[in-house]
Design an enzyme around this catalytic site. Structure first.
Site, PDB file in Angstrom:
ATOM      1  N   LYS A 271       0.837  -1.204   0.000  1.00 32.23           N
ATOM      2  CA  LYS A 271       0.000   0.000   0.000  1.00 32.23           C
ATOM      3  C   LYS A 271       0.869   1.249   0.000  1.00 32.23           C
ATOM      4  CE  LYS A 271      -1.976   2.766   2.961  1.00 32.23           C
ATOM      5  NZ  LYS A 271      -1.848   4.016   2.175  1.00 32.23           N
TER       6      LYS A 271
ATOM      7  N   GLY B 280       6.672   4.655   8.569  1.00 29.94           N
ATOM      8  CA  GLY B 280       5.846   5.854   8.715  1.00 29.94           C
ATOM      9  C   GLY B 280       6.017   6.437  10.097  1.00 29.94           C
ATOM     10  N   SER B 281       4.995   7.119  10.551  1.00 29.78           N
ATOM     11  CA  SER B 281       5.108   7.822  11.831  1.00 29.78           C
ATOM     12  C   SER B 281       5.017   6.851  13.008  1.00 29.78           C
ATOM     13  CB  SER B 281       3.997   8.867  11.942  1.00 29.78           C
ATOM     14  OG  SER B 281       2.746   8.228  11.872  1.00 29.78           O
ATOM     15  N   THR B 282       5.611   7.239  14.117  1.00 29.32           N
ATOM     16  CA  THR B 282       5.582   6.421  15.333  1.00 29.32           C
ATOM     17  C   THR B 282       4.148   6.226  15.806  1.00 29.32           C
ATOM     18  OG1 THR B 282       7.805   7.081  15.948  1.00 29.32           O
ATOM     19  CG2 THR B 282       6.390   6.349  17.745  1.00 29.32           C
ATOM     20  N   GLU B 283       3.372   7.296  15.694  1.00 33.12           N
ATOM     21  CA  GLU B 283       1.968   7.243  16.099  1.00 33.12           C
ATOM     22  C   GLU B 283       1.217   6.131  15.346  1.00 33.12           C
ATOM     23  OE1 GLU B 283       0.510  10.985  14.941  1.00 33.12           O
ATOM     24  OE2 GLU B 283      -1.470  10.687  15.823  1.00 33.12           O
TER      25      GLU B 283
ATOM     26  N   GLY C 169       2.576   3.664  13.693  1.00 28.75           N
ATOM     27  CA  GLY C 169       3.232   2.388  13.997  1.00 28.75           C
ATOM     28  C   GLY C 169       2.598   1.720  15.207  1.00 28.75           C
TER      29      GLY C 169
ATOM     30  N   GLU D 245       9.509   0.755  10.905  1.00 28.32           N
ATOM     31  CA  GLU D 245      10.587   1.746  10.731  1.00 28.32           C
ATOM     32  C   GLU D 245       9.905   3.099  10.863  1.00 28.32           C
ATOM     33  OE1 GLU D 245      12.374   4.513   9.441  1.00 28.32           O
ATOM     34  OE2 GLU D 245      12.605   3.656   7.433  1.00 28.32           O
TER      35      GLU D 245
ATOM     36  N   CYS E  88      13.100  10.303   7.471  1.00 27.16           N
ATOM     37  CA  CYS E  88      12.992   9.823   8.852  1.00 27.16           C
ATOM     38  C   CYS E  88      14.340   9.904   9.572  1.00 27.16           C
ATOM     39  CB  CYS E  88      12.423   8.427   8.902  1.00 27.16           C
ATOM     40  SG  CYS E  88      13.212   7.316   7.748  1.00 27.16           S
TER      41      CYS E  88
ATOM     42  N   GLU F 204       9.163  15.295  15.869  1.00 23.98           N
ATOM     43  CA  GLU F 204       9.574  15.159  14.470  1.00 23.98           C
ATOM     44  C   GLU F 204       8.750  16.122  13.609  1.00 23.98           C
ATOM     45  OE1 GLU F 204       8.747  11.415  12.368  1.00 23.98           O
ATOM     46  OE2 GLU F 204      10.800  11.557  11.597  1.00 23.98           O
TER      47      GLU F 204
HETATM   48  P1  ADP Z   1       2.896  10.648   7.681  1.00 19.31           P
HETATM   49  O1  ADP Z   1       2.384  11.171   8.986  1.00 19.31           O
HETATM   50  O2  ADP Z   1       4.304  10.942   7.423  1.00 19.31           O
HETATM   51  O3  ADP Z   1       1.965  10.879   6.519  1.00 19.31           O
HETATM   52  P2  ADP Z   1       1.876   8.106   8.250  1.00 19.31           P
HETATM   53  O4  ADP Z   1       2.468   7.260   9.291  1.00 19.31           O
HETATM   54  O5  ADP Z   1       0.571   8.787   8.522  1.00 19.31           O
HETATM   55  O6  ADP Z   1       2.982   9.099   7.837  1.00 19.31           O
HETATM   56  O7  ADP Z   1       1.693   7.306   6.898  1.00 19.31           O
HETATM   57  C1  ADP Z   1       2.554   6.309   6.442  1.00 19.31           C
HETATM   58  C2  ADP Z   1       1.718   5.241   5.775  1.00 19.31           C
HETATM   59  O8  ADP Z   1       0.825   4.687   6.747  1.00 19.31           O
HETATM   60  C3  ADP Z   1       0.820   5.732   4.640  1.00 19.31           C
HETATM   61  O9  ADP Z   1       0.779   4.729   3.630  1.00 19.31           O
HETATM   62  C4  ADP Z   1      -0.527   5.870   5.308  1.00 19.31           C
HETATM   63  O10 ADP Z   1      -1.619   5.751   4.410  1.00 19.31           O
HETATM   64  C5  ADP Z   1      -0.506   4.710   6.273  1.00 19.31           C
HETATM   65  N1  ADP Z   1      -1.401   4.843   7.429  1.00 19.31           N
HETATM   66  C6  ADP Z   1      -1.823   5.975   8.037  1.00 19.31           C
HETATM   67  N2  ADP Z   1      -2.660   5.686   9.051  1.00 19.31           N
HETATM   68  C7  ADP Z   1      -2.779   4.342   9.104  1.00 19.31           C
HETATM   69  C8  ADP Z   1      -3.491   3.421   9.941  1.00 19.31           C
HETATM   70  N3  ADP Z   1      -4.238   3.831  10.940  1.00 19.31           N
HETATM   71  N4  ADP Z   1      -3.348   2.098   9.698  1.00 19.31           N
HETATM   72  C9  ADP Z   1      -2.558   1.659   8.697  1.00 19.31           C
HETATM   73  N5  ADP Z   1      -1.881   2.466   7.878  1.00 19.31           N
HETATM   74  C10 ADP Z   1      -1.975   3.788   8.059  1.00 19.31           C
END
Ligand code: ADP
Length: 501
Positions: free
Chosen positions: A199, A252-255, A257, A274, A308, A405
């Site tokens: 995705k 992606g973001s820690t949140e 993750g 990561e 990152c 961040e």
């Molecule tokens: P950023 O804050 O840098 O956009 P995210 O962590 O939100 O990074 O996004 C990284 C990836 O995770 C993207 O592909 C996003 O669509 C996906 N993503 C965002 N929220 C969720 C979630 N709740 N569950 C699974 N994937 C998600």
């Protein structure tokens, strides 16, 4: 139905006719089971060029129903298909072929990446695209070298281990290095014989879809790679929770993750994460100042700082702090902002309106916290999400701009007293993705490298990554190591076989 994009306007400056033709086939569909298909819901979303805010393409919006279909395709390809059980040398050839195709289409992919993400074309050309090809080539090399072992068992037994693929892998990637992250995820998973549902981020789905086409062209069996653009909570959430997926790899973001970790508990998926960073770049006085400044600039401003492992906390020994901050600020002021398709451009727009608002919010927070703007500190104005490269001085490590961040072109420069102070402050963060130390003193370099709590430490350089070397985080920067032979551990499971003799 949204209006069809005006491709020539949205992609103004693109030279590759292949890019224009690709964008004109709108909407861009999901890749499931070897075919490009519309989303079951019929929904589409817009992919925007952040340099001019025009719609580049409409993209099918995958959600839970499409993830279900993709899981069926990937499961079929894994359980009944040839992929996991084909001769390793043959599987390797497919991955070499993907690498060759990325290279053959390198200029097209570079333009497409720059249009969708906003990063300067020189970066797409020099970093993203060649590194993506190298990653496939590197893991193609591993396919024939995934060994188990024979163990010194009781003589009445013969015991050996098999390193088997995990199964169906869900891979969720971010928007900062769309093609490269797709390659970091796909190449090791495929090398080990897994099948994948990828995705891409909703901001930047285009190069992953183009890569999907190249993967079909390389002849990988249907269903081995499925690409489902869509939004995080829907498509991404469905991947994290799906009982038919065996492993999830997320960048992606820690949140997010943490959300993924929770959602994956249902069937105890294997997880690798990561996540974010707030990496320290530590400058001692006994270093080549010119190189250190240039490298610190790249380390914090590359891809508009949306990296990152960006070196966002620049710690400088107090005796040279003023001089260093001045040189860094001058460098930042000289960076050419502009159309990212122009080879002279050093800084493009940030990826989206949302990211622009977030970064500008942090610039305001920095000013409110009392840090001084030594360069930038404002948007460039006009169309597109351009923010001037920003250097804050007078920052202390407790400020939010030093702790959170930002993911934008914002550097926090912080003075330190001595080695202990540098290490203490450098490690005083919830993150631990990367760090750097600049000094000519070998002993100090090694001491500090050992003491820094980070998955990668650079000495007298910044941001070097290579498919041969593991990458991943300490602390809340995540767990699991991508790249190198370590990534094979993410995508294999070990079986012990006892044979009675
Ligand atoms: P950023 O804050 O840098 O956009 P995210 O962590 O939100 O990074 O996004 C990284 C990836 O995770 C993207 O592909 C996003 O669509 C996906 N993503 C965002 N929220 C969720 C979630 N709740 N569950 C699974 N994937 C998600």
């Amino acid at each position: 139905m949204a209006a069809l994009p005006k491709v020539e306007v949205a992609a103004a400056g693109a030279k590759q006719s292949a890019v224009i033709n690709f964008l004109k086939e709108s909407p861009k569909n999901l890749l499931i089971g070897g075919k490009f298909v519309a989303a079951k819901s019929g929904k589409v979303f817009e992919s925007i060029n952040p340099a001019n805010e025009e719609v580049l393409a409409l993209v099918a919006e995958g959600d839970a129903a499409d993830i279900d279909e993709a899981v069926k395709a990937a499961r079929g390809a894994f359980e009944q298909g040839r992929w996991p059980s084909m001769r390793p040398a043959e599987r390797a050839r497919y991955l070499f072929k993907v690498a060759d195709l990325i290279e053959a289409h390198s200029e097209e992919l570079a333009e497409l990446e720059t249009l969708d993400n906003g990063k300067p074309i020189w970066e797409s050309r020099v970093v993203d695209v060649p590194f993506a090809a190298e990653t496939f080539r590197y893991y193609a090399g591993w396919v024939t070298k995934i060994y188990g072992e024979t163990n010194p068992s009781d003589p009445s037994m013969f015991n050996f281990t098999l390193h088997e693929p995990v199964g169906v892998c869900g891979q969720i990637i971010p928007w900062n290095f769309p093609l490269l992250m797709a390659s970091w995820k796909l190449a090791p998973a495929l090398a080990c014989g897994n099948t994948v549902i990828l995705k891409p981020a909703e901001q930047t789905p285009l190069t992953a879809l183009r890569l999907g086409e190249l993967i079909l062209e390389a002849g990988l069996p249907d269903g081995v790679v499925n690409v489902i653009p869509g939004f995080g909570p829907t498509a991404g959430g469905a991947i994290a929770a799906h009982p038919g997926i065996d492993k999830v790899a997320f960048t992606g973001s820690t949140e997010v993750g943490k959300e993924i970790l929770k959602a994956s508990a249902g069937n105890l998926k294997r997880i690798s994460l990561e996540l974010g960073g707030k990496s320290p770049n530590i400058i001692f006085p006994d270093t080549d100042m010119k190189r250190a400044v240039g490298s610190a600039m790249m380390g914090v401003f590359m891809t508009q700082g949306q990296v990152c492992c960006a070196g966002t906390r620049i710690f400088v020994e107090q005796g040279i702090y003023e001089q260093f901050a001045e040189a860094l600020s001058q460098g930042a002021q000289k960076m050419t902002l502009g159309n990212p398709l122009d080879p002279k451009t050093k800084m493009g727009p940030v990826v989206s309106r949302e990211q622009y608002d977030r970064v500008m919010g942090y610039v305001k927070i920095g000013k409110d916290e009392g840090a001084k703007v030594a360069a930038g500190g404002e948007a460039a104005g006009g169309k597109g999400y351009f923010i001037k490269p920003t250097v804050f001085t007078g920052v202390c490590n407790e400020m939010r701009i030093a702790r959170e961040e930002i993911f934008g072109p914002v550097a926090a420069t912080i003075p330190f007293k001595d080695e202990d102070d540098a290490v203490l402050q450098g490690n005083d963060t919830t993150y631990g993705l990367a760090a750097a130390v600049w000094t000519r003193d070998v002993s100090r370099a090694v001491r500090v490298a050992r003491r820094l709590k980070a998955g990668t430490v650079w000495v007298n350089t910044y941001g070097v990554l290579d498919p041969i070397s593991p990458f991943g985080g300490y602390k809340q920067s995540g767990f699991g190591r991508e790249l190198g032979r370590y990534a094979l551990e993410l995508y294999t499971q070990v079986k012990s076989v006892f044979v009675a003799l």
